[in-house]
Each structure stands twice: as structure tokens, then as C-alpha cells.
Write a protein that holds these residues in place. Structure first.
Motif, short mmCIF file in Angstrom:
data_model
loop_
_atom_site.label_atom_id
_atom_site.label_comp_id
_atom_site.label_asym_id
_atom_site.label_seq_id
_atom_site.Cartn_x
_atom_site.Cartn_y
_atom_site.Cartn_z
N THR A 63 0.85 -1.19 0.00
CA THR A 63 0.00 0.00 0.00
C THR A 63 0.88 1.24 0.00
O THR A 63 2.09 1.16 0.20
CB THR A 63 -0.94 0.00 1.23
OG1 THR A 63 -1.91 1.04 1.07
CG2 THR A 63 -0.17 0.19 2.53
N ILE A 80 -0.91 -6.79 2.49
CA ILE A 80 -2.20 -6.11 2.37
C ILE A 80 -3.10 -6.89 1.42
O ILE A 80 -2.71 -7.22 0.29
CB ILE A 80 -2.01 -4.67 1.85
CG1 ILE A 80 -1.03 -3.89 2.72
CG2 ILE A 80 -3.35 -3.95 1.72
CD1 ILE A 80 -1.46 -3.69 4.16
N VAL A 82 -6.43 -6.64 -0.84
CA VAL A 82 -7.30 -5.65 -1.47
C VAL A 82 -8.58 -6.35 -1.92
O VAL A 82 -8.55 -7.29 -2.73
CB VAL A 82 -6.60 -4.98 -2.67
CG1 VAL A 82 -7.51 -3.94 -3.31
CG2 VAL A 82 -5.28 -4.35 -2.23
N GLU A 89 -8.62 -1.98 1.58
CA GLU A 89 -7.38 -2.65 1.92
C GLU A 89 -7.43 -3.12 3.37
O GLU A 89 -7.84 -2.39 4.25
CB GLU A 89 -6.20 -1.70 1.74
CG GLU A 89 -5.98 -1.26 0.31
CD GLU A 89 -4.83 -0.29 0.16
OE1 GLU A 89 -4.25 -0.24 -0.93
OE2 GLU A 89 -4.50 0.42 1.14
#
Length: 122
Positions: A63, A80, A82, A89
Motif C-alpha cells: 500500500t 495487504i 485488497v 485494503e
């Protein structure tokens, strides 16, 4: 009353490549299993807390991190998740939503390795 926790073997280490979710059925639940770059495993209920999307069909990336004015800093690669529907996120270390004001959190289960197999605790 606290129920006893149940441990379920979901597959061999090789069944769960780093950076990608493999979705398994565990006692009527869809759970995504992935291996982080550091070798740790994560088990996530395949349900986005925002709008119910199959969140584990999203992608694992990094990110944008806070930086100075005019500076773009990318980080946390491989940590992360998504969501495929709205791009929310989620931190795969804590389950918490990244950078949003809402208090949405992934439902995560402890995942460990025992004798070369991945074990999820429900």
C-alpha cells in the motif's frame, strides 16, 4: 460459556503458495489460506466486512505509506489484502482496514504449521 477451540488440518504447506489465497471449506465456512513472504500463514474468512464480497478473491499487495508532500512511498508488499469489489485494503497481520475511517475488520483464524501441514484453529 466458551466453546473449545477446534484445530483442523487444511493441507500441506505446498498447497498454499505465498502471495495468493487458496480457498478451502472448513465446517461450512469458506476460508482463504495464504503464506506471507516471511513464511507465516494467514487464514481469513472469505467474506469482506464492508459489503460481503468474497474478499479472498482479491489480490495481495502493499500500500501507499504516509510520506512527505509530493512524495509517494510504497511499502508493506505482501501484507495487504485488497477487496475485489470496492478496493478496501486490509492488513493481513491484524485484519484491520487500512486508512479508512470505518471500523471494519477481517475475521481471521490462527493458522500454524504442524508436521508439514497447515492447521487452522476455529
Amino acid at each position: 460459556m466458551v466453546k473449545d477451540k477446534k484445530q483442523v488440518t487444511v493441507g500441506k504447506i505446498a498447497d498454499f503458495p505465498a502471495g495468493k489465497f487458496t480457498i478451502v471449506q472448513v465446517e461450512g465456512r469458506e476460508i482463504g489460506i495464504t503464506q506471507l513472504k516471511n513464511g507465516e500463514f494467514r487464514a481469513v474468512r472469505n467474506l469482506c466486512p464492508h459489503k460481503g464480497a468474497p474478499v479472498c478473491k482479491g489480490f495481495i499487495s502493499g500500500t501507499m505509506l504516509p510520506g512527505n508532500v509530493g512524495e509517494l512511498v510504497y511499502g508493506r508488499d505482501g501484507e495487504i489484502l485488497v477487496c475485489p469489489w470496492h478496493g478496501y485494503e486490509f492488513d493481513l497481520n491484524t485484519g484491520e482496514q487500512v486508512y479508512q475511517g470505518e471500523n471494519n475488520k477481517l475475521l481471521m483464524y490462527p493458522a500454524t504449521v504442524k508436521d508439514g501441514e497447515v492447521v487452522v484453529t476455529l
